[in-house]
Design an enzyme around this catalytic site. Structure first.
Site, short mmCIF file in Angstrom:
data_model
loop_
_atom_site.label_atom_id
_atom_site.label_comp_id
_atom_site.label_asym_id
_atom_site.label_seq_id
_atom_site.Cartn_x
_atom_site.Cartn_y
_atom_site.Cartn_z
N SER A 32 0.51 -1.02 -0.21
CA SER A 32 -0.01 -0.22 -0.27
C SER A 32 0.86 1.16 -0.40
O SER A 32 -0.28 2.64 -0.13
CB SER A 32 -1.01 -0.06 0.82
OG SER A 32 -0.32 0.09 2.50
N LYS A 85 0.20 5.03 6.99
CA LYS A 85 -0.44 5.86 5.29
C LYS A 85 -0.04 7.34 5.59
O LYS A 85 0.74 7.50 6.00
CB LYS A 85 -1.64 5.29 5.84
CG LYS A 85 -2.24 4.44 5.94
CD LYS A 85 -2.15 2.86 4.54
CE LYS A 85 -3.16 2.03 4.60
NZ LYS A 85 -2.81 1.22 3.82
#
Length: 182
Positions: free
Chosen positions: A37, A80
């Site tokens: 990711s 993230k």
């Protein structure tokens, strides 16, 4: 050297080692990247150093790469990039992200991709996060915001494998002209 003096020095060394261990344990943490990711910047099995004190004295900023407890299951930690701050309006279409009406030019993403157009108003005390590999990232677009108290800290440095050591770029120029929400 007298025996009592030797014992005292051993106790001092052990105490000093314990203090150093505890300080390091509460200030930094390592985190293993698991999954694609955050590619291309971070890849599976890289280890990053996380500054756990970063948000004690200041708030997270747009562009920060953060490790946090996943709001859907706090036993899992994710990594993230912060896109939206409390009060921000984050809007996406198929290929673009805008924050408070400002289109982001994101050099760190692998490919521009969003499932559908949508808009979010980031609540007080919460953050909107997205992975850099947008086509495969499970992030705020699908499960919502990250409360500040779920943040473990700011990812600062890739330290393993040794041939990949580098600081983590927060790309401040991407976010510098975003207007503040009132």
């Amino acid at each position: 050297m007298k025996r009592s003096q030797l014992i005292r020095e051993i106790i001092e060394i052990i105490a000093l080692a314990l203090v150093i261990f505890l300080v390091v344990r509460f200030v930094v943490q390592s985190y293993r990247v698991d999954g694609p990711s955050m590619q291309p910047g971070l890849v599976t099995n890289e280890f990053v150093m996380v500054n756990k004190l970063a948000y004690v004295f200041q708030e997270p900023e747009r562009g920060d790469v953060v490790v946090f407890h996943w709001p859907k299951d706090v036993r899992q930690d994710f990594i993230k990039r912060v896109i939206g701050l409390p009060g921000d309006t984050v809007t996406i279409d198929r290929e673009h992200v805008t924050v408070n009406g400002k289109l982001l030019t994101e050099p760190y993403i692998s490919a521009p991709f969003n499932q559908e157009g949508q808009s979010w108003q980031v609540p007080a005390g919460q953050y909107f996060v997205m992975g850099d590999n947008r086509p495969v990232s499970d992030d705020s677009r699908s499960w919502g915001f990250v409360p500040k108290d779920y943040m473990v800290g700011k990812a600062a440095l890739v330290f393993w494998p040794l041939n990949t050591i580098h600081t983590i770029n927060t790309y401040p120029d991407v976010y510098k002209d975003i207007p503040k929400q009132k």
